[in-house]
Enzyme design. Sequence first.
Site, short mmCIF file in Angstrom:
data_model
loop_
_atom_site.label_atom_id
_atom_site.label_comp_id
_atom_site.label_asym_id
_atom_site.label_seq_id
_atom_site.Cartn_x
_atom_site.Cartn_y
_atom_site.Cartn_z
N GLU A 167 37.74 37.27 40.16
CA GLU A 167 37.75 36.30 39.05
C GLU A 167 38.36 36.92 37.80
O GLU A 167 39.13 36.27 37.08
CB GLU A 167 36.31 35.84 38.74
N CYS B 81 29.41 37.05 40.43
CA CYS B 81 28.33 37.94 40.00
C CYS B 81 27.92 37.59 38.57
O CYS B 81 28.56 36.74 37.92
CB CYS B 81 28.77 39.40 40.11
ZN LIG Z 1 32.12 39.48 39.53
#
Ligand SMILES: [Zn+2]
Length: 177
Positions: free
Chosen positions: A63, A100
């Site tokens: 990302e 995350c």
């Molecule tokens: Zn991450």
Amino acid sequence: MALCDEDDCTTALAFMELAIQQANIALENLEVPIGCVFVEDEKVISSGRNQTTETRNATRHAEMVAIDDLLKFWQEIGLSATEIAGKFSRCDLYVTCEPCIMCASALSVLNIRAVYYGCANDKFGGCGSVLSLHSQGKGFQCTSGIMASKAISLLQRFYQQGNPNSPKPHRPLQLSN
Ligand SMILES: [Zn+2]
């Protein structure tokens, strides 16, 4: 978590397939196999794959790589900070594994419109597994379980090569489609 109707799911599967392709490239490069694409107006405008080993930088998640590419491009073509903020608010992210906590925080600050992910991230997930950053502050719409089994099998292939630092995948308990 949002549900996707049939038309939405067809689109989501097509974009997730591209995210899976990025994860495959990561696997070939001995990286944790997680990939993503950013979509604006039904077009892929950026893609990323985990590059933490190659860059020796633990924050180079798929990302972050894709976000940095977008920022660089939009700055190069002369967009203002306000225009860039507007762009992000019209983007959707397709990522093979739940973002995350770090990435989910960044996505929330950037005011991204929606996130579609594959498998859950038990250890570090910021979209429901450990924290629920998508439903706090600005937040974003979140849909899980898209092509989760493909995402998991890539991660399992990686574990078979042996890496104790990678996130442990599991199939979400409640599939939303
Ligand atoms: Zn991450």
